[in-house]
Structure formats: structure tokens, C-alpha cells
Scaffold this active site. Structure first.
Site, mmCIF file in Angstrom:
data_model
loop_
_atom_site.group_PDB
_atom_site.id
_atom_site.type_symbol
_atom_site.label_atom_id
_atom_site.label_comp_id
_atom_site.label_asym_id
_atom_site.label_seq_id
_atom_site.Cartn_x
_atom_site.Cartn_y
_atom_site.Cartn_z
ATOM 1 C CD GLU A 164 -3.173 -0.924 2.043
ATOM 2 O OE1 GLU A 164 -3.611 0.229 2.244
ATOM 3 O OE2 GLU A 164 -3.634 -1.943 2.601
ATOM 4 C CE1 TYR A 176 -0.724 -0.448 7.682
ATOM 5 C CE2 TYR A 176 -1.808 -0.629 5.543
ATOM 6 C CZ TYR A 176 -0.930 -1.132 6.497
ATOM 7 O OH TYR A 176 -0.256 -2.295 6.258
ATOM 8 C CE LYS A 226 4.050 -1.384 7.615
ATOM 9 N NZ LYS A 226 4.717 -2.150 8.718
#
Length: 356
Positions: A140, A163, A167
Site C-alpha cells: 500500500e 495507514y 508504513k
């Protein structure tokens, strides 16, 4: 015997990795560090709880003093870092926890490892010359794809949710410790995992759980979002391989080469359930409902796993059709056991109320 720290080992991927790694690496004592938030469950690693080469520690990777004390106590030779806040919907409603855990937590681990392993940039202390920090990340971070193309290790980062942004930040910190300090790090970015032990909130467990309970099965938007699906044990094998044989400072994408959209996923799960546990009336597909799409929902992810396949010799053993049947069978047993205990609890409460 060497000590290895595995963070997040009571979560989905970590809990599949822990027993696999212990079974295949007799030279290691594995310390499983997990905060046991809603996403972590010690039942996920019950098969190793009494193993002589396994220790569980409950704790927070955001607590720097605690992490440093843990490194001093166990003198960790290696780290494999799974621990992360990972649910996109939760990152939209509460992004702060994602920044803290995924960015600050990763930094705390990296810097504690550096202090134990190294005396100066590119200078390892005696006994830690081959120590490695393996960071587990996600596809992602690359953003979204159109109808064609694949994510490669050189694809520019373009995260679209809190999110994935958190990351991406953690990936960059890991990268900086290689280039600045010469730390022996490796990063793996994976596609969507599925399989046993995944939290009930995720797509495939939700479909199975809602289906067999007779509830509506919610699918975002038009259901045409595409993901590359990777069976969790195949991912674990790829992580172990990259940890052992990957080149320092490199990133390896791990993908299943199983692109499927959500419509295909829900129809496949319902079709298998129709065979394994048929309804008395109708089919499970009758329960499918479409709900409002979530903000910033990426259209398509797909990984090019050529690098890890050609350089390290990894390959997925499961295709989606073989892996999803194993997954459904596991969840049917899980939900049936849960329903049984819930029923017995209700019976006990009824008897207690009746006779008191």
C-alpha cells in the site's frame, strides 16, 4: 543459542510466522513481543506457548525505555518486525495511533538494535557482525494502480491513507539506517494476505462470518477494487528466505500473482460455503449488500515478485483457489466452536438465573 525478537507475533501474519520459524530454526530462541491490542490474541500462538525455545513478552514498541531494557536482557541477535497498526478504516478515524506505532515504534526498535549491535557507523560489536533487522511492510506504500502495471521495488512511494503513509515513513527510516549507519537491514513489502488466524474485521473473515451467521455481507462501493492475494504461509516462507539470504539494504516485494476483485472474492467464498455448509433456503450470495465506499479507497494493487523469485528462489505454493478453500475450512471450524461456547454460556446463565 541466538535470541531473535519477533514483534507483533500474536497478530495475523506474525502468529503464522512464529510456529513456522521455531519449527525450522533450531538455533534460535524466539521472543514474541506483542502489546495484545484488539488485533493480537495469544490463542493464535497456543501451539508454541510451552515450547522450550519460545518466550512471550507483552509490551509496547512505543515505550523506548522498555524496548532498550528488553534488548539488554536478551541480547537479541536479530529482529523481525511485524508489529503495526494495519486497518485502513481505523487509520481514517484515528490516525494518531498509526503514526505512533508504525513510525515511532519502528524507530525505537531500530535505534535500540543499533545501540546494542554497533559501536559506530559500519562498525559492528563482537558477536553481532551478522545481526539483521528485517522490516515487514506492505504494497500500500506504492499507492494505487490503473488497470495495468505492477508494483516493483523501484516504484515511487505514493501512499493514500494514514495507514499506508505511516508504513511508508517506517520504510524510509529503515532505509536511512542502512545508508547512514551501515546497519544490516532488509525490507519486504507484501500484497494482501489471507489465511488462518486473520482478525474477524478483515474482508475474507468478514464474508465468512457474516455468511454463516445469516447477516448481510457488506462490500464497499461497486466491489471492483482489485488486490493481489497472498496465502499467509507463502508470505512467511518469503520472509524467512529474505531474512536469511536477502542482500543488506534491499527491498523485496512478495506477491501471490493472484489478482482478484472483491466481487470475485465474495462470490468464490459464498460458492464454496454453498458446497461445504449449504443453507436451508437460497444461497449465500443472496446476503451480499453494497455499502458506501471508504474515503481514498485505492482501486488496484498488484505486485511484481520477480526479484525475490529470481534472486532468492521464492515461489508461492498456493494459488487463490487452493488457499481460499483451506482458509474457509479453518474459519468454519473456528466460528462453529465460538458459536458452541456462546450457546453453552447462554444455557449456563439461564440455569443460574432459574435456580437463584
Amino acid at each position: 543459542m541466538k535470541h531473535i525478537l519477533v514483534t507483533g507475533g500474536a497478530g495475523f501474519i506474525g502468529a503464522n510466522f512464529v510456529p513456522y520459524f521455531i519449527e525450522n530454526n533450531s538455533e534460535y530462541h524466539l521472543v514474541n513481543l506483542d502489546l495484545l491490542t484488539y488485533a493480537g490474541n495469544l490463542e493464535n500462538v497456543s501451539e508454541v506457548e510451552n515450547h522450550s525455545r519460545y518466550t512471550f513478552v507483552q509490551g509496547d514498541i512505543c515505550d523506548r525505555n522498555f524496548i532498550e531494557e528488553l534488548f539488554q536482557k536478551y541480547q537479541f541477535h536479530d529482529v523481525i518486525h511485524f508489529a503495526a497498526e494495519s486497518h485502513v478504516d481505523n487509520s481514517i478515524s484515528g490516525p494518531e495511533a498509526f503514526i505512533k506505532t508504525n513510525v515511532l515504534g519502528t524507530f525505537n526498535l531500530l535505534d535500540s538494535a543499533r545501540k546494542l549491535w554497533m559501536s559506530a557507523p559500519n562498525q559492528y560489536n563482537a558477536g553481532f557482525e551478522n545481526s539483521r533487522f528485517h522490516h515487514v511492510s506492505t504494497d500500500e506504500v506504492y499507492g494505487t494502480l490503473g488497470e495495468t502495471g505492477l508494483f516493483e521495488e523501484t516504484t515511487p512511494y505514493a501512499p493514500n491513507s494514514p495507514y499506508s503513509a505511516s508504513k511508508a515513513g517506517s520504510d524510509m527510516i529503515v532505509r536511512s539506517y542502512f545508508h547512514t549507519y551501515g546497519m544490516n537491514v532488509v525490507t519486504t513489502n507484501c500484497s494482501n494476505n489471507y489465511g488462518p488466524k486473520q482478525h474477524n474485521e478483515k474482508l475474507i473473515p468478514t464474508i465468512i462470518r457474516k455468511a454463516i451467521s445469516g447477516e448481510n455481507i457488506p462490500i464497499y462501493g461497486d466491489g471492483k477494487n482489485v488486490r493481489d492475494w497472498l496465502y499467509v504461509l507463502d508470505h512467511c516462507k518469503g520472509i524467512e528466505l529474505a531474512f536469511k539470504t536477502g542482500k543488506a539494504g534491499e527491498t523485496y516485494n512478495i506477491g501471490g500473482r493472484n489478482e482478484r476483485n472483491n466481487l470475485y472474492i465474495v462470490d468464490t467464498v459464498c460458492s464454496i460455503l454453498n458446497e461445504l455448509q449449504p443453507k436451508s433456503n437460497g444461497k449465500y450470495q443472496d446476503q451480499i449488500t453494497f455499502v458506501k465506499d471508504r474515503p481514498g479507497h485505492d482501486l488496484r494493487y498488484a505486485i511484481d515478485a520477480t526479484k525475490i523469485e529470481t534472486e532468492l528462489g521464492w515461489k508461492a505454493d498456493e494459488n487463490f483457489e487452493s488457499g481460499i478453500k483451506k482458509t474457509i475450512e479453518w474459519y468454519i471450524k473456528k466460528f462453529q466452536v465460538s458459536s458452541y461456547f456462546c450457546f453453552m454460556f447462554q444455557v449456563s446463565c439461564f440455569k443460574l438465573t432459574k435456580y437463584t
